[in-house]
Design a protein around this motif. Sequence first.
Motif, PDB file in Angstrom:
ATOM      1  N   ASP A 142       1.452   1.570   5.757  1.00 35.24           N
ATOM      2  CA  ASP A 142       2.041   2.906   5.611  1.00 35.24           C
ATOM      3  C   ASP A 142       2.504   3.437   6.964  1.00 35.24           C
ATOM      4  O   ASP A 142       3.577   4.025   7.071  1.00 35.24           O
TER       5      ASP A 142
ATOM      6  N   ASN B  93       3.032   9.965   1.398  1.00 34.91           N
ATOM      7  CA  ASN B  93       2.515  11.311   1.652  1.00 34.91           C
ATOM      8  C   ASN B  93       1.282  11.268   2.546  1.00 34.91           C
ATOM      9  O   ASN B  93       1.128  12.087   3.448  1.00 34.91           O
TER      10      ASN B  93
ATOM     11  N   HIS C 295      -2.249  13.810  -3.227  1.00 38.44           N
ATOM     12  CA  HIS C 295      -3.042  13.125  -4.233  1.00 38.44           C
ATOM     13  C   HIS C 295      -3.222  11.635  -3.948  1.00 38.44           C
ATOM     14  O   HIS C 295      -4.044  10.982  -4.590  1.00 38.44           O
ATOM     15  N   GLU C 296      -2.447  11.074  -2.998  1.00 35.47           N
ATOM     16  CA  GLU C 296      -2.617   9.662  -2.668  1.00 35.47           C
ATOM     17  C   GLU C 296      -3.998   9.465  -2.043  1.00 35.47           C
ATOM     18  O   GLU C 296      -4.415  10.234  -1.184  1.00 35.47           O
ATOM     19  N   ASN C 297      -4.683   8.427  -2.482  1.00 38.07           N
ATOM     20  CA  ASN C 297      -6.070   8.259  -2.054  1.00 38.07           C
ATOM     21  C   ASN C 297      -6.272   7.085  -1.092  1.00 38.07           C
ATOM     22  O   ASN C 297      -7.400   6.656  -0.865  1.00 38.07           O
TER      23      ASN C 297
ATOM     24  N   HIS D 217       2.042   4.540   0.401  1.00 37.68           N
ATOM     25  CA  HIS D 217       1.423   5.875   0.342  1.00 37.68           C
ATOM     26  C   HIS D 217       2.114   6.793   1.353  1.00 37.68           C
ATOM     27  O   HIS D 217       1.520   7.169   2.364  1.00 37.68           O
TER      28      HIS D 217
ATOM     29  N   ILE E 189      -8.723  10.607   1.117  1.00 39.33           N
ATOM     30  CA  ILE E 189      -7.875   9.482   1.505  1.00 39.33           C
ATOM     31  C   ILE E 189      -8.713   8.430   2.221  1.00 39.33           C
ATOM     32  O   ILE E 189      -9.264   8.678   3.291  1.00 39.33           O
TER      33      ILE E 189
END
Length: 316
Positions: A61, A245, A4-6, A243, A33
Amino acid sequence: MPTHENRLVIYSAADKQYCTGLLEGFSARHPGIAVEFVFGISVALHERYLAELAAGTPVADVLWSSAMDLQMSLARDGKALPHASPEARALPPGAAYRDLAYATTVEPLMTLVNRGLYDVRVPAGSLAERTAALGRDRCRGRVAAYDIANNGLGFLALLHESRHGADFDAFLEAIAACKPKTFGSNPALVDEVASGRAALGYHVLGSYALRAVHANPALAIASSNAPLLAISRLALISSRAPHPNAARLFVDYLLSQEGQRHLLTAGLFPIRNEAGASSSSAALAPIRIDRDLDTLLDPERRRTLLSRWQAAVAGP
């Protein structure tokens, strides 16, 4: 794994123009993403990352760089997030470190020469060959080298070679006599040779060296009778990734067959054989990330190398 991380922020020492296919492939797989790709010189990116961690304002990240020693210092100092990538089983020995860092490429370091100023029949790939080549009159004042204080790749290559003792001492003497010009990046070093201001530049990443030769008939890769030192672009996830994930998904994609094929297309020497890794790998001497780390990260050894190098470059 949650997706769900964008957003995803990548700090990379690889030029974005050569990563377009990789990034587009990842975005096609994960259209939700948004990727921010931050390109920079390895040492500057490393210092920026540490400064952001110290300030409590993490941005990156994923860190992806050919400065293997700097990357491994992060992994060993608790500044990388563990991730057991399912793609790791396809990697060759020595390409993964405790689920913290992964080698994504295996790229030879080459000596780039200008045909008008250098006899291409003279080998100059290994430390001993390069030392002999630097003794030739036509090389004096016409050698392009890295500024190892600012270029992590150049520092790592010399640090690795410094373990050759007397051979390395002879190399430093040859460098001092040549009075080389130093540069912070591959493109600047390549341009110095292409322009004819330098007869040769060494430790050039294979991807840059081969592109330059293909684009300019005045350039060539010096031969060698020994395996070429090879480095890897290491990927790791920030220990405080905003982020995490999305970062895991990108590392998995980078190591996947599809991601590796994009690296091959871009001339970035993928590490997975089934992706088309170089068939000449037997002629390479890769730096592995699962051994010799204590030597490469020893602070006193690193300080000594920088001091000796700066004295050699300054000349008598």
